[in-house]
Design an enzyme around this catalytic site. Structure first.
Site, PDB file in Angstrom:
ATOM      1  CG  HIS A 131      -1.926   0.942   1.405  1.00 27.76           C
ATOM      2  ND1 HIS A 131      -1.700   2.247   1.756  1.00 27.76           N
ATOM      3  CD2 HIS A 131      -3.268   0.819   1.250  1.00 27.76           C
ATOM      4  CE1 HIS A 131      -2.867   2.891   1.810  1.00 27.76           C
ATOM      5  NE2 HIS A 131      -3.834   2.038   1.504  1.00 27.76           N
ATOM      6  CG  ASP A 208       0.292  -2.453   5.987  1.00 25.91           C
ATOM      7  OD1 ASP A 208      -0.725  -2.624   6.686  1.00 25.91           O
ATOM      8  OD2 ASP A 208       0.297  -1.794   4.938  1.00 25.91           O
ATOM      9  CD  GLN A 211      -7.247  -4.812   3.814  1.00 25.82           C
ATOM     10  OE1 GLN A 211      -8.221  -5.523   4.038  1.00 25.82           O
ATOM     11  NE2 GLN A 211      -7.352  -3.535   3.522  1.00 25.82           N
ATOM     12  CE  LYS A 234      -8.110  -0.101   5.451  1.00 28.70           C
ATOM     13  NZ  LYS A 234      -6.887  -0.118   4.670  1.00 28.70           N
ATOM     14  CB  CYS A 372      -3.781   3.135  -1.605  1.00 27.83           C
ATOM     15  SG  CYS A 372      -4.983   4.427  -1.286  1.00 27.83           S
TER      16      CYS A 372
HETATM   17  C1  LIG Z   1      -5.912   0.597   4.479  1.00 31.54           C
HETATM   18  C2  LIG Z   1      -4.533   0.127   4.412  1.00 31.54           C
HETATM   19  C3  LIG Z   1      -3.479   0.927   4.875  1.00 31.54           C
HETATM   20  C4  LIG Z   1      -3.672   2.321   5.391  1.00 31.54           C
HETATM   21  O1  LIG Z   1      -4.529   2.348   6.485  1.00 31.54           O
HETATM   22  P1  LIG Z   1      -5.055   3.737   7.061  1.00 31.54           P
HETATM   23  O2  LIG Z   1      -6.167   3.350   7.958  1.00 31.54           O
HETATM   24  O3  LIG Z   1      -5.521   4.545   5.864  1.00 31.54           O
HETATM   25  O4  LIG Z   1      -3.918   4.386   7.752  1.00 31.54           O
HETATM   26  C5  LIG Z   1      -2.213   0.394   4.813  1.00 31.54           C
HETATM   27  N1  LIG Z   1      -1.981  -0.832   4.335  1.00 31.54           N
HETATM   28  C6  LIG Z   1      -2.967  -1.626   3.885  1.00 31.54           C
HETATM   29  C7  LIG Z   1      -2.639  -2.991   3.399  1.00 31.54           C
HETATM   30  C8  LIG Z   1      -4.275  -1.167   3.897  1.00 31.54           C
HETATM   31  O5  LIG Z   1      -5.249  -1.956   3.456  1.00 31.54           O
END
Ligand SMILES: *Cc1c(COP(=O)(O)O)cnc(C)c1O
Length: 414
Positions: A131, A208, A211, A234, A372
């Site tokens: 992302h 990260d 998800q 999320k 993104c």
């Molecule tokens: C949504 C997402 C982000 C960013 O999350 P934010 O809530 O916008 O800070 C980063 N990495 C992944 C894989 C995402 O799906």
């Protein structure tokens, strides 16, 4: 030895749906089919109630006063931290730092650990499926320091090439930051192996987890990751709140991120000394209600059972994959063997945007665009995909509605 048996109710998706009031509405006169969960998930009543109750009964600033409301707000805020600690299986509550979300967590690590430990000629490794929020903070750091960003390549199914990764690792590697579960492709990465290899070089790893946190049962000690970042919104929680987990010894050695109230021990014009963990990284009034709402979300999904949710979503993924593969002219983008309930696809002769508009008229919410993750689109030689992403409250019937909507779009535009 006697064993406590916790009765687990069978996963009943229709019962789960009743917990999410927003799902009952119609859009454009059609029942809402919400398949944009990788962008954000809907909130159960338990989260809405926790937010309302906090503001109705307990609202006060934390850590600052002796009065009853402030004590209560402080206690709830710290209990929420403990809830996250248990959810992640972190060793200690002070390893849980409140942030605004995944993006802020990654920037925090890049700007503190990164600026302290990455220098000219050093290398930072990310992957080809990141992302933007796990690309740009490292690019900014590398630009500032004269360091080099290395990228783990992937194959046509959207799986990382671990051989390539092992070739990238070396004495210049100072940090590895990879996505646990890709929002654009659905790939679940072999993060344990990635971490083990990095640790052989003494290199810390950030995952990260934006998800993964709501699809996969988590255990940061078992993974042995050094940092883990995720977002509340999320994970069925509020926007504006997130978590950065870090190993205490690393966090302790890092300089603070932002300066201000709460992150200090004492301040004079000559010298400021910093607070202990986790407060060192929490400058200013935190999102108290957000933390409490996130804890409510975690309690909610824990009660449903992360394994039950994962089983249900696996069924939706298998069903959805079969259903979409049967659509003529449709190509799935992201066909990894290890995958979560994200279905990215392109249609012959129909732009994803046009599909999204037509599906919206049918009540179906999907996402179209680059998600993104522009480098992922470049890798597959496309500008955009349509993406249907499923959560605990989605059903097979909703996937049928999606597929009928795609056929309808093909008739109109094909
Ligand atoms: C949504 C997402 C982000 C960013 O999350 P934010 O809530 O916008 O800070 C980063 N990495 C992944 C894989 C995402 O799906």
């Amino acid at each position: 030895m006697t064993q406590t048996i916790i009765p687990v109710l069978p996963f009943n998706v229709n019962r789960v749906r009743e917990d999410f009031p927003i799902l009952a509405q119609k859009v454009h006169g059609k029942p809402l089919v919400y398949l944009d969960n990788a962008a954000t998930t809907q909130k159960p009543q338990a989260v809405l109630d926790a937010l309302a109750e906090y503001y109705t009964e307990h609202n006060a600033n934390v850590h600052r006063a002796v009065h009853l409301l402030s004590e209560r707000a402080t206690r709830l805020h710290e209990e929420a931290r403990t809830t996250v600690q248990r959810f992640l299986n972190a060793r200690e509550a002070r390893e849980v730092i409140w942030t605004r979300g995944t993006t802020e967590g990654i920037n925090l690590v890049a700007q503190t650990y990164g600026r302290k430990n990455v220098g000219a000629g050093d290398e930072v490794i990310i992957s080809a499926m990141e992302h933007h929020s796990n690309i740009v903070p490292w690019q900014m750091l590398c630009e500032e320091k004269g360091a080099i960003l290395r990228v783990i390549a992937m194959n046509d199914d959207g799986e990382l090439l671990l051989d390539e990764y092992e070739k990238l690792l070396g004495p210049r590697t100072k940090f590895v930051s990879v996505v646990h579960l890709s929002n654009a492709l659905g790939t679940l990465n072999p993060v344990k192996r990635i971490i083990e290899r990095a640790h052989e070089y003494g290199v810390p790893v950030l995952l990260d987890g934006a998800q993964a946190a709501y699809h996969v049962p988590l255990d940061v000690q078992e993974l042995d990751c050094d940092f883990y970042a995720f977002s509340g919104h999320k994970l069925y929680g509020p926007t504006g709140i997130g978590v950065l987990y870090g190993k205490a010894e690393l966090l302790d050695a890092m300089p603070p991120y932002q300066g201000g109230g709460d992150m200090i021990r004492s301040v004079t014009f000559e010298k400021t000394t910093y607070n202990v963990l986790p407060f060192k990284f929490e400058a200013g009034t935190p999102h108290i209600a957000g933390a409490i709402g996130l804890a409510a979300a975690i309690n909610y999904i824990t009660a449903l059972g992360m394994d039950s949710i994962a089983d249900h979503e696996r069924d939706l993924l298998a069903y959805g994959t079969r259903a979409l593969e049967s659509v003529p002219g449709l190509r799935l983008v992201g066909t990894a063997r290890e995958k979560a309930s994200v279905l990215s696809f392109v249609l012959k002769d129909i732009h994803p945007y046009d599909l999204g508009v037509i599906l919206d008229q049918q009540g179906v919410a999907i996402r179209t665009g680059h998600h993104c993750a522009q480098p992922v689109m470049d890798r597959f030689g496309i500008a955009a995909t349509a993406r249907a992403s499923m959560a605990c409250y989605n059903t097979r019937e909703e996937i049928d509605v999606l597929v009928r909507g795609i056929h309808h779009a093909q008739k109109l535009l094909g």
